[in-house]
Design an enzyme around this catalytic site. Sequence first.
Site, mmCIF file in Angstrom:
data_model
loop_
_atom_site.group_PDB
_atom_site.id
_atom_site.type_symbol
_atom_site.label_atom_id
_atom_site.label_comp_id
_atom_site.label_asym_id
_atom_site.label_seq_id
_atom_site.Cartn_x
_atom_site.Cartn_y
_atom_site.Cartn_z
ATOM 1 N N CYS A 82 0.683 -1.249 -0.177
ATOM 2 C CA CYS A 82 -0.019 -0.082 -0.101
ATOM 3 C C CYS A 82 1.003 1.220 -0.028
ATOM 4 C CB CYS A 82 -0.892 -0.007 1.165
ATOM 5 S SG CYS A 82 -2.277 1.300 0.710
ATOM 6 N N HIS A 184 -3.931 -4.579 -0.188
ATOM 7 C CA HIS A 184 -3.630 -5.080 0.900
ATOM 8 C C HIS A 184 -3.845 -6.773 0.934
ATOM 9 C CE1 HIS A 184 -3.462 -1.571 3.830
ATOM 10 N NE2 HIS A 184 -4.402 -0.827 2.903
ATOM 11 N N GLU A 186 -2.956 -8.686 3.074
ATOM 12 C CA GLU A 186 -3.668 -9.075 4.367
ATOM 13 C C GLU A 186 -5.171 -9.185 4.522
ATOM 14 O OE1 GLU A 186 -2.933 -4.813 5.379
ATOM 15 O OE2 GLU A 186 -2.098 -6.227 4.184
#
Length: 203
Positions: A82, A184, A186
């Site tokens: 990011c 992202h 995650e």
Amino acid sequence: MNKKIAIVDYGMGNLLSVKKALDYIGANSFITSDAEKLKESDAIILPGVGAFPDAIESLKKNGLNKIITNEANEGKPFLGICLGMQLLFEESEEVTKTKGLGLIKGRIIKIKTEFKIPQIGWNSINIPKECELLKGVLEKSYVYFVHSYCAALENKDNLNAYCDYGAKIPAVVSSKNVFGIQFHPEKSGEIGLKMLKNFWELI
């Protein structure tokens, strides 16, 4: 000796969710702001949430900017996520013109689109050029974005994946051992975990 990924703590990232995702895939990782520990690691992840100038300022405060560029230039696997991906570039126009880490040629600009800014939510990626991070990731896979700025690459060879948001927005970039992910991983389910696993396997 166990291989380890260092997650850079400079006060600007969602460190715990990245650490949790790495734990889930069985990767050894630790969070640190210690220059020596970054040198001892086998790979480095630079996460990031917030504004570009603040992030560079935070890195400079601890001299982490120099350590990061040295380690990356010496060939250590390096991943920016990011804002961490945006920091890899030469400069950004966010808030005020600010120099970046200069690991990939190009600059960070405001997304030019008729769609709502920031881009928040799931979008599919196109993959014009494979790289190690994208091994086993299918074209049109959906991933989760949150951003108002994007990379304008100087060299199209550095572009591995992009999304369409009324404009072609770089989603995955790379230069040798240095990788950047605009979304992202995650928060991107199985696809994001797959990419983190691919990064782990580089070491």
